[in-house]
Design a protein around this motif. Structure first.
Motif, short mmCIF file in Angstrom:
data_model
loop_
_atom_site.label_atom_id
_atom_site.label_comp_id
_atom_site.label_asym_id
_atom_site.label_seq_id
_atom_site.Cartn_x
_atom_site.Cartn_y
_atom_site.Cartn_z
N GLY A 1 0.81 -1.20 0.00
CA GLY A 1 0.00 0.00 0.00
C GLY A 1 0.85 1.26 0.00
O GLY A 1 2.02 1.24 0.35
N THR A 2 0.22 2.34 -0.40
CA THR A 2 0.88 3.64 -0.40
C THR A 2 1.08 4.12 1.03
O THR A 2 0.20 3.97 1.87
N VAL A 3 2.25 4.68 1.32
CA VAL A 3 2.55 5.24 2.64
C VAL A 3 2.32 6.75 2.55
O VAL A 3 2.99 7.44 1.78
N ILE A 4 1.35 7.24 3.32
CA ILE A 4 0.98 8.65 3.28
C ILE A 4 1.21 9.27 4.66
O ILE A 4 0.64 8.83 5.66
N MET A 5 2.06 10.29 4.70
CA MET A 5 2.26 11.08 5.92
C MET A 5 1.13 12.09 5.97
O MET A 5 0.94 12.86 5.04
N ALA B 1 0.09 14.36 2.90
CA ALA B 1 -1.28 14.88 2.91
C ALA B 1 -1.43 15.84 4.08
O ALA B 1 -1.05 15.51 5.21
N MET B 2 -1.96 17.02 3.80
CA MET B 2 -2.12 18.04 4.83
C MET B 2 -3.55 18.57 4.79
O MET B 2 -4.07 18.87 3.72
N ASP B 3 -4.18 18.67 5.95
CA ASP B 3 -5.45 19.36 6.08
C ASP B 3 -5.11 20.69 6.75
O ASP B 3 -4.91 20.76 7.96
N VAL B 4 -5.00 21.75 5.94
CA VAL B 4 -4.51 23.04 6.41
C VAL B 4 -5.67 23.88 6.95
O VAL B 4 -6.65 24.13 6.24
N VAL B 5 -5.53 24.29 8.20
CA VAL B 5 -6.58 25.06 8.89
C VAL B 5 -6.10 26.51 9.02
O VAL B 5 -4.94 26.76 9.35
N PRO B 6 -6.99 27.48 8.75
CA PRO B 6 -6.59 28.89 8.80
C PRO B 6 -6.40 29.41 10.23
O PRO B 6 -7.23 30.13 10.77
N VAL B 7 -5.29 29.02 10.83
CA VAL B 7 -4.89 29.51 12.14
C VAL B 7 -3.37 29.56 12.15
O VAL B 7 -2.72 28.76 11.50
N VAL B 8 -2.81 30.52 12.88
CA VAL B 8 -1.37 30.65 13.04
C VAL B 8 -1.04 30.33 14.49
O VAL B 8 -1.59 30.96 15.40
N ASP C 1 3.92 18.67 -7.62
CA ASP C 1 2.78 19.57 -7.50
C ASP C 1 1.64 18.82 -6.84
O ASP C 1 1.51 17.60 -6.99
N PRO C 2 0.77 19.51 -6.10
CA PRO C 2 -0.32 18.80 -5.43
C PRO C 2 -1.24 18.13 -6.45
O PRO C 2 -1.61 18.74 -7.45
N HIS C 3 -1.60 16.88 -6.18
CA HIS C 3 -2.55 16.19 -7.05
C HIS C 3 -3.95 16.20 -6.45
O HIS C 3 -4.90 15.79 -7.10
N VAL C 4 -4.07 16.70 -5.22
CA VAL C 4 -5.37 16.94 -4.59
C VAL C 4 -5.33 18.34 -3.98
O VAL C 4 -4.42 18.66 -3.22
N VAL C 5 -6.31 19.17 -4.36
CA VAL C 5 -6.51 20.49 -3.75
C VAL C 5 -8.02 20.65 -3.61
O VAL C 5 -8.72 20.85 -4.59
N LEU D 1 -8.31 23.27 4.12
CA LEU D 1 -7.87 23.06 2.74
C LEU D 1 -7.14 21.72 2.70
O LEU D 1 -6.14 21.53 3.38
N HIS D 2 -7.66 20.78 1.93
CA HIS D 2 -7.08 19.45 1.82
C HIS D 2 -6.07 19.42 0.68
O HIS D 2 -6.42 19.75 -0.45
N LEU D 3 -4.84 19.03 0.98
CA LEU D 3 -3.76 18.97 -0.01
C LEU D 3 -3.07 17.62 0.05
O LEU D 3 -2.86 17.07 1.14
N ARG D 4 -2.71 17.09 -1.14
CA ARG D 4 -1.90 15.88 -1.21
C ARG D 4 -0.83 16.05 -2.27
O ARG D 4 -1.10 16.53 -3.37
N PHE D 5 0.39 15.66 -1.91
CA PHE D 5 1.55 15.76 -2.79
C PHE D 5 2.24 14.40 -2.84
O PHE D 5 2.45 13.77 -1.80
N ALA D 6 2.65 13.98 -4.03
CA ALA D 6 3.55 12.83 -4.12
C ALA D 6 4.94 13.30 -3.74
O ALA D 6 5.33 14.44 -4.02
N VAL D 7 5.69 12.42 -3.08
CA VAL D 7 7.08 12.72 -2.75
C VAL D 7 7.92 12.47 -4.00
O VAL D 7 7.82 11.40 -4.61
N ARG D 8 8.71 13.45 -4.38
CA ARG D 8 9.55 13.31 -5.57
C ARG D 8 10.67 12.32 -5.27
O ARG D 8 11.32 12.41 -4.24
N SER D 9 10.88 11.39 -6.18
CA SER D 9 11.94 10.40 -5.98
C SER D 9 13.30 11.08 -6.04
O SER D 9 13.48 12.10 -6.70
N ALA D 10 14.26 10.50 -5.38
CA ALA D 10 15.59 11.09 -5.25
C ALA D 10 16.48 10.85 -6.47
O ALA D 10 17.65 11.14 -6.44
N SER D 11 15.94 10.32 -7.54
CA SER D 11 16.78 10.02 -8.71
C SER D 11 17.10 11.23 -9.54
O SER D 11 16.54 12.26 -9.49
#
Length: 196
Positions: free
Chosen positions: A2-6, A149-156, A175-179, A186-196
């Protein structure tokens, strides 16, 4: 495998909790909507319709949650009933508390590589969800995370526990593939770029 998602809920300045491990308003969006996340609606989670369309299938696809001992202790392991997934892997140098929910599928391991190996075996083709923070950042730095994957909430927050923990160096994401814009999140998901 399965995919490992932080994954975690995060303030706009990058914190998952304050200095005292309090999440403050970060999770309010989980309880302020009109759409339940589960059919039974016993969890109390009620999000906006838009967020439900994202969160519900994500949670249903999770097989295992990987977290550190601090979060386990803070939530008492959700009393053996995690919000998503069938299994939990806890990265800790301390064993499971004696007598703690023996029926629960919680596995205590003492390093991140064993945590991912155990989680992948338990999850099969389902998602391995890794909580952000110190354990998540160690896994990302080791190249063991496929997506962020980040669920960004408008608070500092200004200070506190960082989403990316104490990670060293740069780690590139695609680039995010989910916005998805929900209510107060705000729900965001990014693939981790491979180190190659």
């Amino acid at each position: 495998m399965g995919t490992v998602i932080m994954h975690d809920v995060v303030s706009v300045d990058g914190f998952i909790a304050d200095d005292n491990d309090d999440v403050g308003p970060l999770h309010e969006w989980y309880f302020s909507g009109d759409t339940p996340l589960t059919d039974e609606d016993q969890s109390g989670f009620r999000v906006s319709r838009v967020s439900a369309g994202y969160v519900r299938p994500m949670w249903e696809s999770i097989g295992v949650i990987v977290l550190g001992r601090t979060l386990f202790d803070l939530v008492n392991g959700w009393e053996g009933d995690p919000p998503a997934g069938d299994h939990v892997v806890v990265v800790s140098h301390r064993p499971k508390p004696p007598g703690w929910h023996p029926e629960a599928s919680y596995h205590f391991v003492d390093d991140i590589a064993t945590a991912i190996d155990t989680a992948q075996e338990l999850a099969g083709n389902r998602i391995v969800s890794v909580n952000a923070g110190d354990v998540g950042s160690q896994l990302l730095a080791a190249g063991l995370v496929d997506e962020v994957a980040m669920d960004v909430v408008p608070v500092v927050f200004g200070s506190g526990k960082r989403y990316f923990g104490r990670i060293d160096g740069q780690h590139l994401l695609e680039d995010p593939h989910v916005v998805i814009q929900g209510d107060r999140v705000l729900h965001l998901r990014f693939a981790v770029r491979s180190a190659s």
